[in-house]
Design a protein around this motif. Sequence first.
Motif, PDB file in Angstrom:
ATOM      1  N   PRO A   1       0.863  -1.181   0.000  1.00 39.14           N
ATOM      2  CA  PRO A   1       0.000   0.000   0.000  1.00 39.14           C
ATOM      3  C   PRO A   1       0.902   1.234   0.000  1.00 39.14           C
ATOM      4  CG  PRO A   1      -0.096  -1.146   2.109  1.00 39.14           C
ATOM      5  CD  PRO A   1       0.815  -1.937   1.237  1.00 39.14           C
ATOM      6  N   GLY A   2       0.914   1.920  -1.134  1.00 38.06           N
ATOM      7  CA  GLY A   2       1.891   2.982  -1.355  1.00 38.06           C
ATOM      8  C   GLY A   2       1.915   4.038  -0.262  1.00 38.06           C
ATOM      9  N   LEU A   3       0.715   4.488   0.116  1.00 43.78           N
ATOM     10  CA  LEU A   3       0.640   5.574   1.073  1.00 43.78           C
ATOM     11  C   LEU A   3       1.226   5.168   2.430  1.00 43.78           C
ATOM     12  CD1 LEU A   3      -0.555   8.153   0.041  1.00 43.78           C
ATOM     13  CD2 LEU A   3      -2.589   7.718   1.408  1.00 43.78           C
ATOM     14  N   ILE A   4       0.873   3.955   2.832  1.00 43.27           N
ATOM     15  CA  ILE A   4       1.357   3.493   4.138  1.00 43.27           C
ATOM     16  C   ILE A   4       2.861   3.282   4.091  1.00 43.27           C
ATOM     17  CG2 ILE A   4       1.258   1.574   5.781  1.00 43.27           C
ATOM     18  CD1 ILE A   4      -1.686   1.292   5.045  1.00 43.27           C
ATOM     19  N   LEU A   5       3.319   2.728   2.984  1.00 45.06           N
ATOM     20  CA  LEU A   5       4.759   2.538   2.821  1.00 45.06           C
ATOM     21  C   LEU A   5       5.478   3.871   2.938  1.00 45.06           C
ATOM     22  CD1 LEU A   5       6.943   0.362   1.921  1.00 45.06           C
ATOM     23  CD2 LEU A   5       6.762   1.437  -0.314  1.00 45.06           C
ATOM     24  N   ALA A   6       4.930   4.854   2.224  1.00 42.83           N
ATOM     25  CA  ALA A   6       5.563   6.165   2.243  1.00 42.83           C
ATOM     26  C   ALA A   6       5.544   6.762   3.646  1.00 42.83           C
ATOM     27  CB  ALA A   6       4.847   7.092   1.262  1.00 42.83           C
ATOM     28  N   LEU A   7       4.417   6.581   4.336  1.00 40.82           N
ATOM     29  CA  LEU A   7       4.322   7.105   5.705  1.00 40.82           C
ATOM     30  C   LEU A   7       5.360   6.462   6.600  1.00 40.82           C
ATOM     31  CD1 LEU A   7       0.525   7.404   6.556  1.00 40.82           C
ATOM     32  CD2 LEU A   7       2.278   9.180   6.640  1.00 40.82           C
ATOM     33  N   ALA A   8       5.444   5.134   6.533  1.00 47.63           N
ATOM     34  CA  ALA A   8       6.383   4.406   7.375  1.00 47.63           C
ATOM     35  C   ALA A   8       7.796   4.866   7.054  1.00 47.63           C
ATOM     36  CB  ALA A   8       6.235   2.913   7.124  1.00 47.63           C
ATOM     37  N   PHE A   9       8.037   4.956   5.756  1.00 44.74           N
ATOM     38  CA  PHE A   9       9.359   5.324   5.297  1.00 44.74           C
ATOM     39  C   PHE A   9       9.745   6.701   5.800  1.00 44.74           C
ATOM     40  CE2 PHE A   9      12.711   4.687   2.308  1.00 44.74           C
ATOM     41  CZ  PHE A   9      12.676   3.320   2.153  1.00 44.74           C
ATOM     42  N   SER A  10       8.822   7.629   5.635  1.00 47.46           N
ATOM     43  CA  SER A  10       9.201   8.998   5.967  1.00 47.46           C
ATOM     44  C   SER A  10       9.367   9.187   7.466  1.00 47.46           C
ATOM     45  CB  SER A  10       8.191   9.991   5.383  1.00 47.46           C
ATOM     46  OG  SER A  10       6.898   9.533   5.605  1.00 47.46           O
TER      47      SER A  10
ATOM     48  N   ALA B   1      10.575   7.037   9.405  1.00 47.36           N
ATOM     49  CA  ALA B   1      11.875   6.480   9.742  1.00 47.36           C
ATOM     50  C   ALA B   1      12.998   7.357   9.221  1.00 47.36           C
ATOM     51  CB  ALA B   1      11.996   5.074   9.173  1.00 47.36           C
ATOM     52  N   LEU B   2      12.745   8.040   8.104  1.00 52.45           N
ATOM     53  CA  LEU B   2      13.830   8.765   7.441  1.00 52.45           C
ATOM     54  C   LEU B   2      14.009  10.192   7.939  1.00 52.45           C
ATOM     55  CD1 LEU B   2      13.766   7.852   3.661  1.00 52.45           C
ATOM     56  CD2 LEU B   2      15.644   7.567   5.273  1.00 52.45           C
ATOM     57  N   THR B   3      12.907  10.780   8.400  1.00 48.17           N
ATOM     58  CA  THR B   3      12.925  12.209   8.687  1.00 48.17           C
ATOM     59  C   THR B   3      14.115  12.624   9.559  1.00 48.17           C
ATOM     60  OG1 THR B   3      10.551  12.199   8.523  1.00 48.17           O
ATOM     61  CG2 THR B   3      11.550  14.116   9.559  1.00 48.17           C
ATOM     62  N   GLN B   4      14.289  11.884  10.661  1.00 53.75           N
ATOM     63  CA  GLN B   4      15.351  12.247  11.598  1.00 53.75           C
ATOM     64  C   GLN B   4      16.727  12.186  10.942  1.00 53.75           C
ATOM     65  OE1 GLN B   4      15.282  10.803  15.552  1.00 53.75           O
ATOM     66  NE2 GLN B   4      13.921  12.560  15.812  1.00 53.75           N
ATOM     67  N   ARG B   5      16.947  11.099  10.190  1.00 48.35           N
ATOM     68  CA  ARG B   5      18.262  10.951   9.550  1.00 48.35           C
ATOM     69  C   ARG B   5      18.525  12.090   8.580  1.00 48.35           C
ATOM     70  NH1 ARG B   5      19.589   4.908   9.453  1.00 48.35           N
ATOM     71  NH2 ARG B   5      18.081   4.199  10.982  1.00 48.35           N
ATOM     72  N   ILE B   6      17.499  12.399   7.789  1.00 50.75           N
ATOM     73  CA  ILE B   6      17.698  13.461   6.804  1.00 50.75           C
ATOM     74  C   ILE B   6      17.965  14.787   7.509  1.00 50.75           C
ATOM     75  CG2 ILE B   6      16.565  14.808   4.996  1.00 50.75           C
ATOM     76  CD1 ILE B   6      15.174  12.251   4.118  1.00 50.75           C
TER      77      ILE B   6
ATOM     78  N   ILE C   1       9.520  16.722   4.331  1.00 52.84           N
ATOM     79  CA  ILE C   1       9.131  16.738   2.917  1.00 52.84           C
ATOM     80  C   ILE C   1      10.128  15.924   2.094  1.00 52.84           C
ATOM     81  CG2 ILE C   1       8.812  18.231   0.912  1.00 52.84           C
ATOM     82  CD1 ILE C   1       7.924  20.384   2.968  1.00 52.84           C
ATOM     83  N   LEU C   2      11.411  16.078   2.417  1.00 52.64           N
ATOM     84  CA  LEU C   2      12.417  15.293   1.686  1.00 52.64           C
ATOM     85  C   LEU C   2      12.202  13.810   1.903  1.00 52.64           C
ATOM     86  CD1 LEU C   2      15.659  17.387   2.231  1.00 52.64           C
ATOM     87  CD2 LEU C   2      14.479  16.908   0.077  1.00 52.64           C
ATOM     88  N   SER C   3      11.824  13.449   3.122  1.00 55.89           N
ATOM     89  CA  SER C   3      11.620  12.017   3.359  1.00 55.89           C
ATOM     90  C   SER C   3      10.403  11.517   2.599  1.00 55.89           C
ATOM     91  CB  SER C   3      11.496  11.734   4.856  1.00 55.89           C
ATOM     92  OG  SER C   3      10.293  12.271   5.343  1.00 55.89           O
ATOM     93  N   ILE C   4       9.405  12.378   2.447  1.00 56.67           N
ATOM     94  CA  ILE C   4       8.258  11.988   1.615  1.00 56.67           C
ATOM     95  C   ILE C   4       8.720  11.762   0.183  1.00 56.67           C
ATOM     96  CG2 ILE C   4       6.141  12.865   0.549  1.00 56.67           C
ATOM     97  CD1 ILE C   4       5.528  14.259   3.185  1.00 56.67           C
TER      98      ILE C   4
END
Lengths: 319, 332, 377
Positions: free
Chosen positions: C173-182, C184-189, C220-223
């Motif tokens: 599910p694209g949206l959920i994947l993106a949510l999970a991803f972002s 997790a990524l936000t802090q690193r970015i 936004i970058l993580s999105i």
Amino acid sequence: MPQPLVHVEGLKKYFPAGGFLKKIWVKAVDGISFDIYEGETLGLVGESGCGKTTTGRLILKLIKPTAGKVLFAGKDITKLRGKALKEFRREANIVFQDPYTSLDPRQTVFNIIMEPLKTHGIKVDDPEGFVTKLLYEVGLNETHLYRYPHEFSGGQRQRIAIARILALRPKFIVLDEPTSALDVSVQAQILNMLKDLQKKYGLTYLFISHNLGVVRYMSNRIAVMYLGKIVEIAPAKTLFENPLHPYTKALLASIPIPDPEAARTKPKIQVVGEPPSPINPPPGCRFAPRCPYAKDICRQKEPKLKEVEHNHFVACWLY
Amino acid sequence: MSGPQFREPIIEVKDLYVYFYTYAGVVKAIEDMSFTIYKGEKFCMVGETGCGKSVTSRALANIVPSPGRIVKGKVIYYRDGKPVNMVELSEDQLREIRGKEIAYIVQDPSSALDPLYTIGYQIVETMIDHNTVKDWKEGYKRAVELLREVLMPDPEKRIKNYPHELSGGQRQRAVISIGLSNMPRLLIADEPTSSLDVTVQAQLLELLRKLVKEHGLTLFLITHDMGVVAEMCDRVAVLYAGNIVELAPVDEIFKNPKHPYTMGLLRAVPNPQADIEKLEPIPGTIPNLIYPPPGCRFHPRCPFARDVCKREKPPLIEISPGHYVRCWLHAQ
Amino acid sequence: MSAEEVYEKKILDRFSDALIAFIVKIITLFKKDWAKKNKSRIDEWRLMLYALNRSPIGIAGLVLGLGFVVIGIIGPWIAPHSYDFSYIMATGNYQKYYLAPPGTGGAILGTDDLGRDLFSLLLYGARVSLMATVLVLPIGITIGIIIGLVAGYYGGVVDEVLMRLTDVFLAFPGLILALAFSSALTQRIAFAIARSQLLTSLVSALFGVKPVDALNVAPILSIIVALWIVWWPGYARVTRGLTLQEKNNVYVEASKALGLSSPAIMFRHILPNILGPIIVMMTLDIGGVILTEAGLSFLMGAMVKIPDWGAIVQAGSQYLVQGKWWLVIFPGLAILISVLGWNLFGDSLRDILDPRTRRSIEFKIKKRKKRREGEEQ
């Protein structure tokens, strides 16, 4: 006897046609052997689905054979790879039936003709002059250099396709129904041009066609194919004047002759039905189910090609 | 205008113009076309790609596809001796004639059949549409007869088959039987055999000859193959670039061709029965019909072209009984 | 009747002719005989523009779409106020500028709960949306095209493996994947931006924010990174289908017979021929990216500092019940118009890029009919 340029032996091509547990095979080409001598034109005739086009592609290694070998100037091309294969591609080439899709629509004529040269690392000093000369050779001119394929008629496109091959100075060309998509008035132009080029450059042709008139005009010798098998090979004149195989006879009798008087009086040898599917070809002679002369042996054992008179081979139990 | 034995006309085309309005310009597909087809004859139209032969056949039943339009001219159809102008008929009246009195056989049998319905269904459907049969039961009985008549093997089985289960030749037989189902008076066959193999083509041409003879049909055959013309026709019209350039009985065309194009066409076809050293092609290519050449449309390719050919369009004139030529060489 | 007569030029055609002449002139400055060699191509361009000129919907779409791009580029510069300017802070008038309705004081579209000028926020937000599409699409499309080409061209096992991989990604599910991803990524970015001077200035330049706020762009970058992962499979599928179709053309086999290598055939011959439908899909996807990005930032909660359209809607939505409609309606309209513009343009582009439909469109046939009948009378 001169050495053949192309020697084909026991060539087979089976295409998978589905089947779940047991694979089903379309036996497009099923064990054919013949030679093509340097400078000659061998005609290959047969109806749709008889495997003539597949044969042309097999000889050029555009598809891999299931079995058998093809010798080109003594080398087995079925084993060629890498550089040697590329070298072979320079010497042997093909003109396709459909001029409307055989040229990349996004390339100009200049690019279309130059690309094979670049691919093979052949340098020319004056590319524009070189291509122009080639265009003149096939009856086009410099005004066509920077045009796109869609601006040309079918006959002109076929000329471009031929020029593209000539640029590589090949020895052998497979002509796969080069004129069957063209109108008769243009067809004659292309056929004559192909004959002239053959003389000029000593080219060897394999001329594939379903049109018997055209094949007779073009070929020195003719091979007749039926359902993946060659049923008869003979010099052009012999084949037309003294056909031996019943299929050849039927084929010749079926052509509409452009002469109303002869048409009224010509003998009507009509074969019944249509060619069976090459998935499950009949046992024995493949023509037996449609053959008016079929005997018992024809339905059981497959006839082999036999030389019944000088240079005239036929695969039929009648002989 | 008459062949000796066919007096009663069935269709008369008078001064027909058909243009196609494309973005690139107006394609003058047919201009100044006049001919008559007589009852019971086999009339042939021969020509190369884009010469207008298919468009003519469509104009006969007023089904020229968009963006094409009949611009001018009459197509008079003699309906039980009463002339009607097909160009002016309403869509309802045309529907009554099409498929019932004028039937079509097209080049590609696979596109003429609907893959979702059985052969039998499709044959009966046309008969029901035109009220030729009472009900489906009678229709199916008739369909079997029709298929038997077109020499379809196992007709009882075949009516239950779908088009993809038949071979190319069998499909074309099915199409012919649909064409015959309403006992048409005029059968228009547009390259009926050019997608088939020669052995099958020979069988189908034989069949067409038989049907025309037995049912007293009139056949309008369109082809590009001079061989088929020679075998099938009584009279021939040779088309070039939207004009009839020559119209004559079949023997005249082959033995005594008058128009340079007809002569060229005959010489350009490799005859399988003869050893030919060199074919004589017609030079050049078919003109673009958006900008057709002025004067005679064949003059740029004609070895005999003179000044007048470049300026003025030659009329179609009768040079001997039933033999018409559109050429300045024969106009004086 | 010549083609010139049949075809009546519109004012727009003169304009597009001039445009092409200008482009050709510029190219000939660098390549001398380019115009001569590419006459056919130039004619083709001209035809395409003529076709576009006859599609009012396409033109409207193009105007809206280009409007979005132009505003995205210059928005931050033409905005009357900076995105972090607050009327409340500047004037101290909390009463007047807290959720002020449109037209209050200098705020033509009103203000938000921090007293920021909504009009300026939207202009800044256009830049953020534009950057999202610019950063998502090229990368997603490139991955998709390569995978699709290779799968379609080679077929067999290669095709099977690549397409099952694509299926796996499509099945998420694209949206959920993106949510999970972002998440997790936000802090690193954010961490990466904070550490690198270069990244900080790059991000602030691209997104039109002040360097101090570069860190806050991280969500936004993580999105965007998440969207790379969900965006390519669609292109892989479409490209594969187109490749399979194009492969049937004999020129592919002819190229093989001439000795061309597989990559040469794929990228030099097949790709240019299937690019049309891909470009159309991309055009339609611009709207898709804007929408998805806005949706994700809406879902991920307010990014108070960064003027993102989705975030503005999210922040404003809680005041909707109080009748403060402008915080939802205006950013919503901005999203709607830019998405709609690209979709409309994409639809007419489909007709324009297909040579068959382009030629057979019976432009202006009615007018001609009338004229011809007039002639006959």
